[in-house]
Design a protein around this motif. Structure first.
Motif, mmCIF file in Angstrom:
data_model
loop_
_atom_site.group_PDB
_atom_site.id
_atom_site.type_symbol
_atom_site.label_atom_id
_atom_site.label_comp_id
_atom_site.label_asym_id
_atom_site.label_seq_id
_atom_site.Cartn_x
_atom_site.Cartn_y
_atom_site.Cartn_z
ATOM 1 N N LYS A 5 0.733 -1.333 0.098
ATOM 2 C CA LYS A 5 -0.106 0.110 -0.029
ATOM 3 C C LYS A 5 0.923 1.228 -0.039
ATOM 4 N N THR A 6 0.738 2.131 -0.837
ATOM 5 C CA THR A 6 1.434 3.209 -1.090
ATOM 6 C C THR A 6 0.891 4.354 -0.123
ATOM 7 N N SER A 7 1.664 5.559 -0.131
ATOM 8 C CA SER A 7 1.329 6.555 0.839
ATOM 9 C C SER A 7 0.158 7.086 0.432
ATOM 10 N N SER A 8 -0.246 7.170 -1.076
ATOM 11 C CA SER A 8 -1.326 7.687 -1.673
ATOM 12 C C SER A 8 -2.594 6.594 -1.731
ATOM 13 N N GLY A 9 -2.287 5.510 -0.865
ATOM 14 C CA GLY A 9 -3.488 4.389 -0.705
ATOM 15 C C GLY A 9 -3.615 3.467 -1.687
ATOM 16 N N GLN A 10 -2.774 3.656 -2.842
ATOM 17 C CA GLN A 10 -2.832 2.581 -3.921
ATOM 18 C C GLN A 10 -2.163 1.277 -3.676
ATOM 19 N N TRP A 11 -2.503 0.472 -4.189
ATOM 20 C CA TRP A 11 -1.465 -0.939 -4.221
ATOM 21 C C TRP A 11 -0.914 -0.935 -5.498
#
Length: 150
Positions: free
Chosen positions: A92-98
Motif C-alpha cells: 500500500k503506497t502513501s497515496s493509498g494505492q496498491w
C-alpha cells in the motif's frame, strides 16, 4: 530461499492423493499444509508467522503488515482440486494505492514468492485459482507466511 523452493517443489511432486468423496473435508489441505510446515520448520531458517485456510473459487485477498527488517516467503497452495494457483503481493503506497511487489504465476498447485519490504507497512496478498482439475470449480487453499528466523 532456493533450498526452500526446491524442498517445496519436491513436496508437490510427492503430493498426497487423499480425496474426500464430497469435497467438504479439510483433511487433504491439512495434510499438504503439514508437509510444508515440516519442510519450513526442518530448515530452521524460517519462522512461520501466519497460516490460513479457506475455500477458493476465484480470488481472495488477505492483508498483513510486513516489516522492512525481514525477508518473507509466502506460500499459497491448493488441495487436489487445483491444477494452478497463483499469488501476488501488493504494497500500500502513501497515496493509498496498491503497487505489485511480487508474483508467482507458474502453472502449479503451489505458489511461492519472496518479499523483502523496503518499508514497513500494509501489504495485500491475492490468492487466485487459475485453473482446476476437471470437474471442479473450487477447493480448499492454504496460505503460509514466514520470514527468516531470528
Amino acid at each position: 530461499m532456493k533450498k526452500i523452493l526446491f524442498l517445496i517443489v519436491c513436496a508437490v511432486a510427492c503430493a498426497f492423493n487423499s480425496k474426500a468423496d464430497d469435497g467438504t473435508s479439510m483433511t487433504p489441505i491439512m495434510q499438504r499444509a503439514n508437509e510444508l510446515v515440516q519442510i519450513l520448520e526442518d530448515d530452521k531458517a524460517q519462522e512461520i508467522v501466519r497460516m490460513e485456510f479457506d475455500i477458493l473459487t476465484t480470488t481472495k485477498s488477505t492483508y498483513r503488515n510486513l516489516s522492512a527488517s525481514w525477508t518473507y516467503s509466502i506460500v499459497a497452495f491448493g488441495d487436489y482440486r487445483f491444477q494452478d494457483i497463483d499469488v501476488k503481493v501488493y504494497r500500500k503506497t502513501s497515496s493509498g494505492q496498491w503497487k505489485e511487489v511480487a508474483s508467482d504465476d507458474d502453472e502449479s498447485s503451489i505458489a511461492l514468492v519472496s518479499v523483502s519490504p523496503k518499508t514497513d507497512g500494509e501489504y495485500r496478498i491475492d490468492i487466485t485459482a487459475f485453473s482446476f482439475t476437471e470437474g471442479y470449480s473450487g477447493g480448499h487453499y492454504g496460505l503460509i507466511v514466514c520470514h527468516d528466523a531470528p
